[in-house]
Design an enzyme around this catalytic site. Structure first.
Site, mmCIF file in Angstrom:
data_model
loop_
_atom_site.group_PDB
_atom_site.id
_atom_site.type_symbol
_atom_site.label_atom_id
_atom_site.label_comp_id
_atom_site.label_asym_id
_atom_site.label_seq_id
_atom_site.Cartn_x
_atom_site.Cartn_y
_atom_site.Cartn_z
ATOM 1 N N LYS A 95 0.845 -1.210 0.000
ATOM 2 C CA LYS A 95 0.000 0.000 0.000
ATOM 3 C C LYS A 95 0.874 1.251 0.000
ATOM 4 O O LYS A 95 2.081 1.176 0.258
ATOM 5 C CB LYS A 95 -0.934 -0.025 1.210
ATOM 6 C CG LYS A 95 -0.240 -0.026 2.565
ATOM 7 C CD LYS A 95 -1.218 -0.435 3.660
ATOM 8 C CE LYS A 95 -0.510 -0.695 4.963
ATOM 9 N NZ LYS A 95 -0.693 0.313 5.959
ATOM 10 N N TYR A 120 16.519 30.258 5.367
ATOM 11 C CA TYR A 120 15.365 31.016 5.869
ATOM 12 C C TYR A 120 15.419 31.152 7.394
ATOM 13 O O TYR A 120 15.746 30.186 8.101
ATOM 14 C CB TYR A 120 14.067 30.275 5.520
ATOM 15 C CG TYR A 120 13.668 30.359 4.073
ATOM 16 C CD1 TYR A 120 13.370 31.578 3.482
ATOM 17 C CD2 TYR A 120 13.565 29.202 3.319
ATOM 18 C CE1 TYR A 120 12.974 31.638 2.147
ATOM 19 C CE2 TYR A 120 13.165 29.253 1.993
ATOM 20 C CZ TYR A 120 12.871 30.473 1.410
ATOM 21 O OH TYR A 120 12.480 30.525 0.101
HETATM 22 C C1 PLP Z 1 -4.088 -4.700 8.403
HETATM 23 C C2 PLP Z 1 -2.628 -4.595 8.154
HETATM 24 N N1 PLP Z 1 -1.886 -5.712 8.062
HETATM 25 C C3 PLP Z 1 -0.556 -5.678 7.850
HETATM 26 C C4 PLP Z 1 0.114 -4.480 7.721
HETATM 27 C C5 PLP Z 1 1.605 -4.485 7.517
HETATM 28 O O1 PLP Z 1 2.247 -3.934 8.632
HETATM 29 P P1 PLP Z 1 3.846 -3.822 8.695
HETATM 30 O O2 PLP Z 1 4.233 -2.805 7.681
HETATM 31 O O3 PLP Z 1 4.120 -3.368 10.081
HETATM 32 O O4 PLP Z 1 4.381 -5.167 8.389
HETATM 33 C C6 PLP Z 1 -0.613 -3.300 7.811
HETATM 34 C C7 PLP Z 1 0.084 -2.023 7.712
HETATM 35 O O5 PLP Z 1 -0.127 -1.075 8.375
HETATM 36 C C8 PLP Z 1 -2.014 -3.340 8.031
HETATM 37 O O6 PLP Z 1 -2.737 -2.228 8.115
#
Ligand code: PLP
Length: 347
Positions: A30, A239
């Site tokens: 993601k 700045y």
């Molecule tokens: C539901 C869920 N599972 C797994 C993950 C993966 O987490 P990580 O990046 O800590 O491995 C996330 C990330 O935030 C998540 O929201």
């Protein structure tokens, strides 16, 4: 350097990190693969043994489907009715904790909220009913404190989820709970699949040392010395005059700034590498430039490469260090790098 600043993505490191993580592995890609560039990392994650991919949004699933035609995709976030349609059209599974979603999508993973208090249902009866639904293919939860070794919520969440899974029976359902921290610290949390994000990029979920878990940082951030000038004692740079030379010194200007995601919070508070040595960033981080103090007799020339994250010579700056300086976590450092920085794949 061919351009002012670039984020290099070592796709071989992503592949090796995936190889070292528990299987079955769902690679969480993601937010443009935590800033690494989803188009660059998907093939590497699959080559490293990932057999599932996860994203937060339906739009991410639609983009991902173009990159990975046959791989199961899970949309982990909340979706609107319109987004649900997009996710289903992309052939993605979705997470459900209400009858509306569980009935509207062909493949759902029922989420029990065991203590994160964010998404999922706390109502075990409802979750059990949804779990028995014809569209349900998975059961899941998400940990709030897997990265905090002393916290007692993690074992409590794990115990509650295990109890729920026993209550409803696994059948053919895919049971999954572990994020990177849980995957690395607790085999009992692995169930049928681990969902690892941060670790596949070689970032330490515990905010310390990726090496300790056999992980290789995949992202490095590079720029160059665009200018070197002498600053007299008492003169300022940047700045707001937030840094003044105590004595005559040389200062390099490096063309990267908060317009690239190198955050203004790093004003007067980080190091960069030039010629394999650390130099302090001085003055205010501006949108397009930072300034670096080189000392009285600089061994630095215009055109030299600057490393803001990554290794040079025997020195290394980890995203974890940058995060500490900014008062945040490594996730936000890489995810916060902006599109103006080209992502360049390297091996
Ligand atoms: C539901 C869920 N599972 C797994 C993950 C993966 O987490 P990580 O990046 O800590 O491995 C996330 C990330 O935030 C998540 O929201």
């Amino acid at each position: 350097m061919t351009e002012r600043a670039v984020a290099r993505i070592d796709v071989g490191a992503v592949q090796r990190n995936c190889t070292r993580l528990p299987k079955p592995l769902c690679a969480v890609v993601k937010a443009d693969a935590y800033g690494h560039g989803v188009g660059l990392v998907v093939d590497a994650a699959l080559a490293g043994g990932a057999t599932w991919l996860a994203v937060a949004t339906a739009a991410e699933a639609a983009e991902l489907r173009r990159l990975a035609a046959d791989v199961p995709i899970l949309v982990m976030g909340a979706v609107t009715r319109d987004e649900l349609r997009v996710a289903v059209e992309a052939g993605a599974d979705v997470v459900a904790w209400s009858p509306e979603v569980a009935e509207a999508a062909p493949r759902v993973h029922v989420k029990l909220d065991t203590g994160m208090g964010r998404l999922g249902t706390r109502d075990r009866e409802l979750a059990a009913r949804l779990a028995a639904g014809p569209n349900t293919v998975g059961l899941m939860t998400h940990f709030a404190t897997a990265d905090e070794l002393e916290d007692d919520l993690f074992p409590a969440q794990l115990a509650e989820f295990r109890g729920f899974v026993e209550q409803v029976g696994r059948g053919d359902l895919l049971v999954h709970a572990a994020n990177s921290a849980a995957a690395l610290r607790e085999p009992a949390s692995h169930f049928d699949m681990v969902r690892c994000g941060v670790a596949i990029y070689g970032l330490d979920p515990f905010q310390a040392e990726p090496d300790a878990h056999g992980l290789e940082p995949a992202l490095s951030l590079h720029s160059w010395v665009a200018s070197v000038r002498r600053i007299e004692a008492g003169q300022s740079v940047g700045y707001g005059r937030r840094w003044r030379a105590q004595e005559a010194t040389w200062v390099a200007t490096v063309p990267v700034g908060y317009g690239d995601g190198w955050r203004r919070a790093l004003t007067n508070d980080c190091d960069v590498l030039i010629g394999g040595r650390r130099y302090p960033l001085v003055g205010t981080v501006s949108m397009d430039n930072v300034t670096v103090a080189l000392g009285a007799e600089p061994a630095v020339d215009v055109g030299d490469e600057v490393v803001l994250i990554g290794a040079q010579g025997g020195e290394r700056i980890l995203a974890e260090e940058v995060a500490r300086r900014m008062g945040t976590i490594n996730y936000e450092v890489t995810t916060g790098l902006l599109p103006r920085l080209r992502r360049e794949p390297v091996r």
